[in-house]
Design a protein around this motif. Structure first.
Motif: not given
Length: 141
Positions: A87-91
């Protein structure tokens, strides 16, 4: 500190390797670029290095000028499209000097919109090397 430098060097190698380099799209806030972190020669080296990276096909660098109306995030925003069915992940950084990571669709959407707003307000990628070379000249004074 040594571990931090080692990890940064490994990440840089992943961007500059010949076979399947990672892709990077970064928006650099102009005041952050102008903030002196070291002596003028150190800043020149950094600007020159960034200008060289900006010419690579897998790296897109844009400068977000300090103008009214442009969206500026109050913290680092990283959107990671990892591929391979992941999955696309954000940080993002938090106020407590920690990092928050999420793949929840609501958070991915929110931070992706923030990044897109910065991209929209930034100068075109083709202008980045010119801006960085101008910064080099400004430090030669």
């Amino acid at each position: 500190m040594e571990e931090s430098v080692r990890l940064r060097m490994r990440r840089q190698e992943a961007l500059t390797r010949d076979e399947e380099p990672l892709k990077l799209w970064a928006v650099l806030y102009e005041p952050a670029l102008r903030y002196p972190i070291g002596a003028p020669h150190v800043m020149r080296e950094q600007y020159t290095h960034l200008a060289e990276l900006a010419t690579r096909d897998n790296i897109t660098l844009q400068v977000l000028p300090q103008t009214e109306g442009a969206y500026v995030a109050f913290h680092d925003v990283n959107v990671m499209s990892l591929g391979d069915g992941l999955p696309t992940t954000v940080q993002t950084d938090t106020a407590w000097a920690t990092v928050a990571v999420s793949d929840k669709p609501k958070e991915v959407h929110r931070l992706s919109r923030q990044f897109d707003a910065m991209v929209a307000g930034a100068l075109p990628p083709m202008d980045t090397p010119k801006i960085l070379h101008q910064l080099v000249r400004e430090t030669e004074g």
